[in-house]
Design a protein around this motif. Structure first.
Motif, short mmCIF file in Angstrom:
data_model
loop_
_atom_site.label_atom_id
_atom_site.label_comp_id
_atom_site.label_asym_id
_atom_site.label_seq_id
_atom_site.Cartn_x
_atom_site.Cartn_y
_atom_site.Cartn_z
N ALA A 112 -5.90 22.87 33.90
CA ALA A 112 -6.48 22.61 32.08
C ALA A 112 -7.51 22.35 31.54
CB ALA A 112 -5.74 22.17 31.43
N LYS A 113 -8.55 23.82 30.81
CA LYS A 113 -9.67 23.43 30.43
C LYS A 113 -9.83 22.80 29.02
CE LYS A 113 -11.08 27.80 33.61
NZ LYS A 113 -11.30 28.85 33.09
N GLU A 114 -11.54 22.63 28.83
CA GLU A 114 -10.92 21.87 27.06
C GLU A 114 -10.64 22.82 26.71
OE1 GLU A 114 -11.82 18.95 26.53
OE2 GLU A 114 -11.73 18.30 28.47
N ASP A 115 -10.60 24.11 26.24
CA ASP A 115 -10.66 25.08 25.09
C ASP A 115 -8.51 25.46 25.44
OD1 ASP A 115 -10.39 26.30 27.58
OD2 ASP A 115 -11.18 28.35 26.48
N GLU A 116 -8.62 24.79 26.54
CA GLU A 116 -6.73 25.33 26.51
C GLU A 116 -5.24 24.08 26.31
OE1 GLU A 116 -7.36 28.43 30.23
OE2 GLU A 116 -7.13 26.13 30.79
N THR A 117 -4.21 24.36 25.35
CA THR A 117 -3.67 23.72 25.99
C THR A 117 -2.73 23.84 26.80
OG1 THR A 117 -3.51 24.17 23.06
CG2 THR A 117 -1.35 22.75 24.46
N VAL A 118 -1.24 22.72 27.39
CA VAL A 118 -0.30 23.37 27.83
C VAL A 118 0.54 23.01 27.87
CG1 VAL A 118 0.71 21.37 30.02
CG2 VAL A 118 -1.87 20.92 29.86
N VAL A 119 1.72 24.37 28.31
CA VAL A 119 2.69 24.55 28.01
C VAL A 119 3.84 24.13 28.97
CG1 VAL A 119 3.95 26.99 27.81
CG2 VAL A 119 1.53 26.58 26.69
N PHE A 120 4.75 23.40 28.33
CA PHE A 120 6.31 23.75 29.12
C PHE A 120 7.50 24.83 28.44
CE2 PHE A 120 9.92 21.73 30.65
CZ PHE A 120 9.93 20.88 31.37
N SER A 121 7.47 25.11 29.65
CA SER A 121 8.54 25.73 29.47
C SER A 121 10.11 25.72 30.63
CB SER A 121 7.82 27.52 29.68
OG SER A 121 7.40 27.43 29.05
N CYS A 122 10.79 26.40 30.21
CA CYS A 122 12.24 26.78 30.90
C CYS A 122 13.68 27.36 30.16
CB CYS A 122 13.33 25.10 31.55
SG CYS A 122 13.96 24.58 29.73
N VAL A 123 14.17 28.39 31.57
CA VAL A 123 15.19 29.60 31.24
C VAL A 123 15.90 28.31 32.03
CG1 VAL A 123 15.54 31.21 32.30
CG2 VAL A 123 12.88 30.85 31.92
N ILE A 124 17.10 28.54 31.15
CA ILE A 124 18.28 27.83 31.71
C ILE A 124 19.53 29.18 31.90
CG2 ILE A 124 20.39 26.45 31.03
CD1 ILE A 124 17.77 25.42 29.78
N TRP A 125 19.45 28.58 33.06
CA TRP A 125 21.46 29.90 34.12
C TRP A 125 22.04 29.34 34.14
CZ3 TRP A 125 18.80 34.95 34.40
CH2 TRP A 125 18.15 34.92 34.80
N PRO A 126 23.88 30.38 34.45
CA PRO A 126 24.70 29.26 33.98
C PRO A 126 25.16 28.86 35.37
CG PRO A 126 24.94 31.62 33.01
CD PRO A 126 23.67 31.48 33.67
N ASP A 127 23.82 28.84 36.54
CA ASP A 127 24.05 28.32 37.82
C ASP A 127 22.83 29.58 38.84
OD1 ASP A 127 25.18 30.82 38.83
OD2 ASP A 127 27.37 30.83 37.96
N LYS A 128 22.73 29.24 39.87
CA LYS A 128 21.79 29.96 40.79
C LYS A 128 22.13 31.02 41.72
CE LYS A 128 19.16 28.65 44.40
NZ LYS A 128 18.45 27.67 45.74
#
Length: 118
Positions: free
Chosen positions: A60-76
């Protein structure tokens, strides 16, 4: 148990609304093809580490924000069946994935088997 695709990215802070819109549009496709839930989190209290941290993981650069995301599925199995359909459906709908509001080369992601869900 559920299966989770997790993502961490560095998004230019000025692109917050573009990113939110991009994620909301993508969520429609994931839900259509079996995802239970999508969660997008804009970094708000992300400390700098002494050895490693989220910023370093995605360069990440100084002008960037860290984003955390997830996709939840019923199973693999649902994830394995759904993911190709998501991207085919996006392409058929004319979604331009080259216009992402962040640098996809610095995105980190992986699939995770749920072992505790309280």
């Amino acid at each position: 148990m559920t299966y989770v695709d997790g993502f961490v990215a560095a998004v230019p802070t000025a692109n917050k609304e573009k990113y939110r819109k991009h994620a909301a549009e993508a969520a429609v496709f994931f839900k259509r093809h079996g995802a239970i839930q999508l969660i997008e989190c804009w970094g708000d209290d992300v400390p700098k580490g002494e050895v490693t941290d989220f910023y370093g993981a995605v360069k990440a650069k100084e002008d960037e924000t860290v984003v955390f995301s997830c996709v939840i599925w019923p199973d693999k199995a649902a994830r394995e069946a759904g993911n190709p359909k998501v991207f085919a459906d996006m392409e058929a709908a004319g979604a331009d994935m080259s216009e992402m509001p962040f640098d996809g080369k610095r995105l980190i992601y992986g699939g995770f088997e749920t072992i505790v869900d309280v």
